[in-house]
Design a protein around this motif. Structure first.
Motif, short mmCIF file in Angstrom:
data_model
loop_
_atom_site.label_atom_id
_atom_site.label_comp_id
_atom_site.label_asym_id
_atom_site.label_seq_id
_atom_site.Cartn_x
_atom_site.Cartn_y
_atom_site.Cartn_z
N THR A 160 2.37 37.81 -7.24
CA THR A 160 1.15 37.17 -7.74
C THR A 160 1.21 37.13 -9.26
O THR A 160 1.64 38.09 -9.90
N ALA A 161 0.78 36.00 -9.82
CA ALA A 161 0.87 35.79 -11.26
C ALA A 161 -0.22 36.57 -11.99
O ALA A 161 -1.28 36.87 -11.44
N VAL A 162 0.05 36.87 -13.25
CA VAL A 162 -0.93 37.54 -14.09
C VAL A 162 -2.03 36.56 -14.45
O VAL A 162 -1.78 35.44 -14.91
N ASN A 163 -3.27 36.95 -14.21
CA ASN A 163 -4.43 36.11 -14.52
C ASN A 163 -4.62 36.06 -16.03
O ASN A 163 -4.71 37.09 -16.70
N ALA A 164 -4.67 34.84 -16.57
CA ALA A 164 -4.75 34.68 -18.02
C ALA A 164 -6.03 35.25 -18.60
O ALA A 164 -6.07 35.69 -19.76
N SER A 165 -7.10 35.28 -17.81
CA SER A 165 -8.40 35.73 -18.33
C SER A 165 -8.49 37.25 -18.47
O SER A 165 -9.08 37.75 -19.42
N THR B 276 10.05 31.57 -1.30
CA THR B 276 10.36 30.27 -0.68
C THR B 276 9.14 29.37 -0.63
O THR B 276 9.27 28.15 -0.65
N SER B 277 7.94 29.96 -0.55
CA SER B 277 6.70 29.17 -0.60
C SER B 277 5.57 30.08 -1.04
O SER B 277 5.59 31.29 -0.80
N SER B 278 4.58 29.46 -1.72
CA SER B 278 3.43 30.21 -2.19
C SER B 278 2.24 29.26 -2.30
O SER B 278 2.25 28.34 -3.11
N ASP B 279 1.23 29.46 -1.42
CA ASP B 279 0.04 28.61 -1.47
C ASP B 279 -1.22 29.46 -1.62
O ASP B 279 -2.24 29.23 -0.97
N LEU B 280 -1.13 30.46 -2.49
CA LEU B 280 -2.30 31.26 -2.82
C LEU B 280 -3.27 30.43 -3.65
O LEU B 280 -3.00 29.26 -3.97
N ALA B 281 -4.39 31.02 -3.98
CA ALA B 281 -5.37 30.31 -4.82
C ALA B 281 -4.73 29.92 -6.15
O ALA B 281 -3.86 30.61 -6.67
N ILE B 282 -5.16 28.79 -6.71
CA ILE B 282 -4.63 28.31 -7.97
C ILE B 282 -4.70 29.41 -9.03
O ILE B 282 -5.71 30.08 -9.19
N GLY B 283 -3.58 29.56 -9.73
CA GLY B 283 -3.48 30.59 -10.76
C GLY B 283 -2.77 31.84 -10.31
O GLY B 283 -2.39 32.66 -11.13
N ASN C 287 6.88 27.31 -13.64
CA ASN C 287 7.31 25.92 -13.80
C ASN C 287 6.45 25.14 -14.77
O ASN C 287 6.95 24.39 -15.58
N ASN C 288 5.11 25.29 -14.64
CA ASN C 288 4.24 24.47 -15.49
C ASN C 288 3.08 25.23 -16.12
O ASN C 288 2.26 24.64 -16.81
N GLY C 289 3.01 26.53 -15.85
CA GLY C 289 1.97 27.34 -16.44
C GLY C 289 0.62 27.22 -15.76
O GLY C 289 -0.33 27.89 -16.18
N LEU C 290 0.51 26.43 -14.69
CA LEU C 290 -0.77 26.22 -14.04
C LEU C 290 -0.96 27.10 -12.81
O LEU C 290 -2.07 27.22 -12.30
N GLY C 291 0.09 27.67 -12.29
CA GLY C 291 -0.02 28.52 -11.11
C GLY C 291 -0.30 27.76 -9.84
O GLY C 291 -0.93 28.28 -8.92
N ALA C 292 0.21 26.50 -9.76
CA ALA C 292 -0.01 25.68 -8.56
C ALA C 292 0.89 26.17 -7.43
O ALA C 292 1.82 26.94 -7.62
N ALA C 293 0.59 25.67 -6.21
CA ALA C 293 1.36 26.07 -5.02
C ALA C 293 2.79 25.55 -5.10
O ALA C 293 3.08 24.54 -5.75
#
Length: 552
Positions: A396-401, A477-484, A492-498
């Motif tokens: 899971t990515a680090v939340n920017a906030s 291989t796949s990740s469709d968690l909530a955006i971010g 890839n783009n800094g947006l945390g998309a699926a």
């Protein structure tokens, strides 16, 4: 003095001893030089230089089939024409007399005929002096051996570390370095690998050769005949040569610099003859509680990289304390179970308390050369990191906030196989899959990893080990968690998309462990990492190392 030719009564039962005695007389010396210097003969046909036309053939056949007191040379010869002394002959008579005594005292005693007994009695009378001398020499030899053995035992007792505690350990000195790796990603913090924009622009010039020293000291204290307390200490100097952009290529003896810590503190005991248990505050986790089919999965004597040690899902959680069971459910099957936690938060409730894992493994040996393990692990991670130190471990990515990663509940599945092709060559591999979700939210993140290997024992010399390992470290291989929350999208783009990782890392490793002596080995090895970080936008790199292991 040689026995007289007039003793013709020997032919009927022990005429063949004219050759046997030669073998018996030098067997003690010969057997001390070679474990198979003498071979028990079960059929007279096994003796290449004995033919049915020989004068003593019938006597030999009788001694082999009825009394079993004939031995032959390793080259399957009997050498029956050699002369022998009376003492040599007496030694042979004594050997056969002992065998006859065994037969008389057993249910097969009736196999000894009265005629044979009479002839043995006559031989015993004729060779009484020589038999007495042989017996005296044997008694003297036993006395000398007993004296030497008592001295050795006393020496060990006087110098042993403890009556109940045994000490052993390892010291590893790794000389290592790697090539440069230019990665794709710049980001606002300079060294970050995100976002990926298609251009390798993060400069990583590589590192100079470094030295890492890791020391492991263990104490096993016997509490009862079926239980012991295991205590161990771990210490490391130096740091890794793995690139800052990825953990790919991390070496097995390189965790992180640390002062001496208690790495193991657990109690191991037998519940029943087929059920063992382990409980403790340190050193209780899946890779300890589970039986691994690969005989060379340790960082001190096996492959050089962290990834090649074992299936990474068995290292999930970097556990410390817990409990485990090992149950032998059948001749070719066993079942292991483990609960492990990194404390604090031994029983996490879904918050940030701590890391915990529970799992089970079924170990099977369907045929002698083949070992198979199937395992399942259920893990709770308070920060979305599986803590395997290999491949994609942060899921899971680090939340920017708030700078915090979301927690994860993970289901991990895997299997390992080892096929012992012959005494020297073993082929094997593993496959691991994970599926994780944020508690209370929809969406999943999945990973996979695999490895195939070949181990060659006694390569280029006795005691050596060569290995080739090829595989893919854990990959999202796949990740469709909530955006971010999606790691690949953030990279890839800094947006945390699926989405999943854009490519696959390939790990290729080769090593040769040279066993200098039973306590010292030197292992040169290379690890080639292609598409590091599961992106083809970063340059490949090579890690080279020479590991020296001292065991005591």
């Amino acid at each position: 003095m040689f026995y007289p030719a007039s003793s013709r009564c020997l032919v009927t039962l022990l005429g063949a001893l004219s050759a046997i005695a030669v073998l018996d007389s030098h067997s003690a010396i010969a057997q001390s030089e070679s474990s198979d210097a003498m071979r028990q003969v079960t059929s007279v046909s096994q003796l290449q230089d004995v033919r049915p036309t020989d004068w003593a053939f019938q006597a030999l056949q009788s001694l082999v089939e009825r009394y079993g007191c004939i031995a032959g040379d390793p080259n399957a010869t009997f050498r029956g024409n050699r002369s022998l002394s009376r003492y040599e002959f007496a030694a042979a008579v004594s050997s056969c007399m002992s065998r006859v005594d065994e037969l008389i005292g057993s249910a097969t005693g009736n196999a000894v005929s009265q005629a044979d007994l009479d002839q043995l009695k006559a031989l015993q009378t004729e060779f009484a002096a020589e038999l007495s001398t042989v017996s005296g020499r044997l008694d003297d030899l036993r006395s000398v051996l007993d004296h030497r053995l008592d001295g050795k035992i006393q020496q060990l007792e006087d110098n042993q570390f403890s009556v109940t505690t045994k000490m052993n350990g390892f010291a590893v000195i790794g000389f290592q370095g790697r090539t440069a790796n230019q990665g794709d990603g710049h980001g606002p913090t300079g060294g970050q690998r995100a976002p990926r924009d298609g251009t390798p622009d993060t400069q990583d010039p590589g590192t100079n050769a470094t030295i890492v020293n890791q020391n492991y000291l263990a104490f096993t204290t016997q509490i009862t005949p079926t239980s012991n307390l295991y205590t161990a200490f771990l210490h490391q100097n130096g740091t890794s040569s793995a690139p800052s952009l990825t953990n790919d290529g991390k070496l097995g003896w390189d965790l992180f610099p640390m002062t001496p810590i208690v790495s193991d503190l657990n109690y191991r005991f037998m519940v029943t003859p087929k059920l063992a248990a382990i409980v403790g505050t340190e050193g209780v986790y899946p890779s300890i509680a589970f039986r691994g089919p690969n005989r060379y999965e340790d960082a001190f004597n096996g492959p050089i990289s962290k990834f090649a040690q074992r299936n990474p899902i068995l290292d999930i959680g970097f556990g410390r304390g817990g409990a485990g069971l090992d149950w032998q459910i059948g001749k070719r099957a066993s079942l292991q179970a483990v609960y492990s936690s990194d404390i604090p938060g031994v029983f996490p409730k879904g918050g940030k308390e701590g890391h915990a894992i529970v799992g089970a493994q079924l170990a099977l040996t369907p045929i002698d050369p083949l070992d198979i393990t199937l395992y399942y692990l259920n893990d709770y991670s308070p920060n979305g990191n599986l803590v395997t130190f290999v491949g994609d471990e942060q899921l899971t990515a680090v939340n920017a906030s708030d700078g915090i990663s979301a927690p994860l509940r993970t289901h991990a599945f895997g299997s390992s196989v080892n096929w012992q092709v012959n005494q020297k060559l073993a082929l094997g591999g593993w496959l691991g899959l994970t599926n994780s979700h944020i508690p209370g939210q929809s969406g999943n993140v999945t990973t996979s990893n695999y490895m195939v290997y070949a181990n060659l024992k006694d390569a280029l010399g006795q005691g050596n080990l060569a290995g080739i390992y090829i595989g893919q470290p854990p990959k999202i291989t796949s990740s469709d968690l909530a955006i971010g929350n999606n790691v690949p999208g953030t990279l890839n783009n800094g947006l945390g998309a699926a989405g999943g990782q854009p490519s696959s890392t390939l790990h290729v490793e080769g090593f040769l462990r040279w066993q200098v002596n039973p306590n010292v080995s030197i292992t040169p090895g290379l690890v080639w990492v292609m598409n590091p970080g599961h992106t083809d936008r970063s340059e490949d790199f090579v890690v080279g190392a020479v590991r020296t292991t001292f065991m005591f």
